[in-house]
Design a protein around this motif. Structure first.
Motif, short mmCIF file in Angstrom:
data_model
loop_
_atom_site.label_atom_id
_atom_site.label_comp_id
_atom_site.label_asym_id
_atom_site.label_seq_id
_atom_site.Cartn_x
_atom_site.Cartn_y
_atom_site.Cartn_z
N LYS A 25 0.82 -1.22 0.00
CA LYS A 25 0.00 0.00 0.00
C LYS A 25 0.85 1.27 0.00
O LYS A 25 0.37 2.34 -0.38
CB LYS A 25 -0.93 0.01 1.22
CG LYS A 25 -2.18 -0.83 1.06
CD LYS A 25 -3.10 -0.62 2.25
CE LYS A 25 -4.40 -1.38 2.08
NZ LYS A 25 -5.31 -1.16 3.23
N ASP A 26 2.10 1.16 0.42
CA ASP A 26 2.97 2.33 0.47
C ASP A 26 3.35 2.84 -0.92
O ASP A 26 3.90 3.93 -1.04
CB ASP A 26 4.25 2.02 1.25
CG ASP A 26 3.98 1.71 2.72
OD1 ASP A 26 3.00 2.25 3.26
OD2 ASP A 26 4.76 0.94 3.31
N LEU A 79 3.54 -0.51 12.82
CA LEU A 79 2.97 0.60 12.04
C LEU A 79 2.68 0.16 10.61
O LEU A 79 1.66 0.55 10.02
CB LEU A 79 3.91 1.80 12.05
CG LEU A 79 4.15 2.48 13.40
CD1 LEU A 79 5.18 3.60 13.25
CD2 LEU A 79 2.84 3.04 13.95
N ALA A 80 3.57 -0.67 10.05
CA ALA A 80 3.36 -1.18 8.69
C ALA A 80 2.14 -2.10 8.63
O ALA A 80 1.35 -2.05 7.67
CB ALA A 80 4.61 -1.91 8.20
N LEU A 81 1.99 -2.94 9.64
CA LEU A 81 0.81 -3.83 9.69
C LEU A 81 -0.47 -3.00 9.79
O LEU A 81 -1.49 -3.35 9.18
CB LEU A 81 0.93 -4.77 10.87
CG LEU A 81 1.95 -5.92 10.70
CD1 LEU A 81 2.25 -6.58 12.05
CD2 LEU A 81 1.42 -6.95 9.71
N LYS A 84 -1.17 -1.81 6.38
CA LYS A 84 -1.58 -2.93 5.54
C LYS A 84 -3.05 -3.28 5.75
O LYS A 84 -3.80 -3.52 4.79
CB LYS A 84 -0.70 -4.15 5.85
CG LYS A 84 -1.09 -5.45 5.13
CD LYS A 84 -0.12 -6.56 5.51
CE LYS A 84 -0.61 -7.93 5.04
NZ LYS A 84 -0.64 -8.05 3.58
N PHE A 85 -3.48 -3.31 7.02
CA PHE A 85 -4.84 -3.74 7.34
C PHE A 85 -5.80 -2.57 7.59
O PHE A 85 -6.96 -2.79 7.95
CB PHE A 85 -4.83 -4.66 8.55
CG PHE A 85 -4.09 -5.96 8.31
CD1 PHE A 85 -4.57 -6.86 7.38
CD2 PHE A 85 -2.93 -6.26 8.99
CE1 PHE A 85 -3.90 -8.06 7.14
CE2 PHE A 85 -2.24 -7.44 8.77
CZ PHE A 85 -2.73 -8.35 7.84
N ASN A 86 -5.28 -1.35 7.43
CA ASN A 86 -6.11 -0.15 7.64
C ASN A 86 -6.65 -0.08 9.05
O ASN A 86 -7.81 0.23 9.28
CB ASN A 86 -7.27 -0.10 6.63
CG ASN A 86 -7.86 1.29 6.50
OD1 ASN A 86 -7.17 2.30 6.67
ND2 ASN A 86 -9.14 1.37 6.22
N TRP A 87 -5.78 -0.34 10.04
CA TRP A 87 -6.13 -0.24 11.45
C TRP A 87 -5.66 1.09 12.01
O TRP A 87 -4.67 1.65 11.57
CB TRP A 87 -5.44 -1.34 12.27
CG TRP A 87 -5.83 -2.74 11.95
CD1 TRP A 87 -6.99 -3.18 11.40
CD2 TRP A 87 -5.03 -3.91 12.19
NE1 TRP A 87 -6.96 -4.54 11.28
CE2 TRP A 87 -5.78 -5.01 11.75
CE3 TRP A 87 -3.76 -4.11 12.73
CZ2 TRP A 87 -5.30 -6.32 11.84
CZ3 TRP A 87 -3.27 -5.40 12.81
CH2 TRP A 87 -4.04 -6.49 12.38
N ALA A 117 -9.51 -6.61 14.66
CA ALA A 117 -9.68 -7.81 15.47
C ALA A 117 -8.38 -8.13 16.19
O ALA A 117 -7.30 -7.66 15.81
CB ALA A 117 -10.09 -8.98 14.58
N TYR A 118 -8.46 -8.95 17.25
CA TYR A 118 -7.25 -9.36 17.95
C TYR A 118 -6.34 -10.12 16.99
O TYR A 118 -6.77 -11.00 16.25
CB TYR A 118 -7.58 -10.26 19.15
CG TYR A 118 -6.33 -10.85 19.77
CD1 TYR A 118 -5.62 -10.13 20.72
CD2 TYR A 118 -5.85 -12.08 19.37
CE1 TYR A 118 -4.45 -10.64 21.27
CE2 TYR A 118 -4.69 -12.61 19.91
CZ TYR A 118 -3.99 -11.88 20.86
OH TYR A 118 -2.83 -12.38 21.38
#
Length: 202
Positions: A25-26, A79-81, A84-87, A117-118
Motif C-alpha cells: 500500500k505504500d 505501524l506497517a501492519l 496494511k490492514f487499515n487499522w 480484530a485481535y
C-alpha cells in the motif's frame, strides 16, 4: 509498465533509510496494489529487500560486527501492519512506556491497542500483539496523544509523579501540547487532569 513500476519502487526503497519497513500500500501512488505486491516479492528474490512476514518487507543493513543483517524495528513493523490492514493503533502497556523513554524494561512482547480484530505476529523471538479496543479510545486522536494516554494508563493514577510529567512535557512542542490537551478531553477524568498538568505546567 510493470518493469517501470518495479524500477520506481526499487529507487524509492534505496532512497529510504536502512530499516524502513514497507507494505504494498505504500506504493499506490506509483502503481496498483497487485503490481506493487509482485514487485516487492521480486525485489525480495533479487536480495534488495527482506521479507519479515507475509506482505511486510524491510530495507536491511548488514552489520559487519555481527556478520548478519540487523533485525527490523518491531514498532515500525507494527505501524506497517496497521497500514496494511487499515487499522488505527496505539502502543500500550510497557511498549508505550518504552517508546516514551519512561521505562527501560525489556519485553519480548510489543503490545498495541487496535480497532481491528485481535491479532498477534511472531518475528523471531518477538511477538507483536494487537488487542481490540472500542474505536473511540483512539479515533480522532493524533498518534502522540494516543501514545501518551496509553502510557499514563500503564503507569496508573497513583504512579504519575512530577518527574514523569516533566519528562513527557519535554517530548512535546507547544503545538503538540495544545493538540494533546484538546484531543484528550473525552478520556477518563483522572488522565485528563494529568494531561492538563503536562500541557499547562511551567
Amino acid at each position: 509498465m510493470r518493469d517501470n513500476s518495479k524500477k520506481r519502487i526499487k529507487e524509492r526503497i534505496k532512497e529510504a533509510n536502512y530499516g524502513t519497513v514497507f507494505v504494498a500500500k505504500d506504493f499506490l501512488d506509483i502503481t496498483e496494489y497487485e503490481v506493487a505486491r509482485k514487485a516487492l516479492n521480486r525485489l525480495t528474490d533479487d536480495g534488495i529487500i527482506k521479507k519479515i512476514i507475509r506482505g511486510v518487507y524491510y530495507n536491511p543493513r548488514f552489520s559487519e560486527k555481527l556478520m548478519e543483517y540487523e533485525a527490523p524495528s518491531p514498532h515500525q513493523v507494527a505501524l506497517a501492519l496497521a497500514r496494511k490492514f487499515n487499522w488505527s493503533i496505539a502502543p500500550s502497556g510497557i511498549t508505550a512506556l518504552n517508546l516514551l523513554g519512561l521505562s527501560t524494561q525489556v519485553s519480548a512482547k510489543w503490545s498495541y491497542i487496535s480497532d481491528g480484530a485481535y491479532n498477534s505476529f511472531k518475528i523471531d523471538n518477538i511477538t507483536i500483539e494487537f488487542k481490540h479496543r472500542n474505536n473511540r479510545e483512539i479515533a480522532g486522536m493524533s498518534y502522540k496523544t494516543a501514545l501518551i494516554i496509553q502510557a499514563i494508563k500503564a503507569l496508573g493514577k497513583d504512579n504519575v509523579d512530577n518527574t514523569t510529567i516533566v519528562k513527557i512535557r519535554a517530548l512535546l512542542t507547544e503545538e503538540e501540547r495544545q493538540v494533546l490537551l484538546a484531543e484528550s478531553k473525552l478520556t477518563m477524568i483522572w488522565i485528563h487532569q494529568i494531561i492538563r498538568k503536562i500541557c499547562r505546567g511551567n
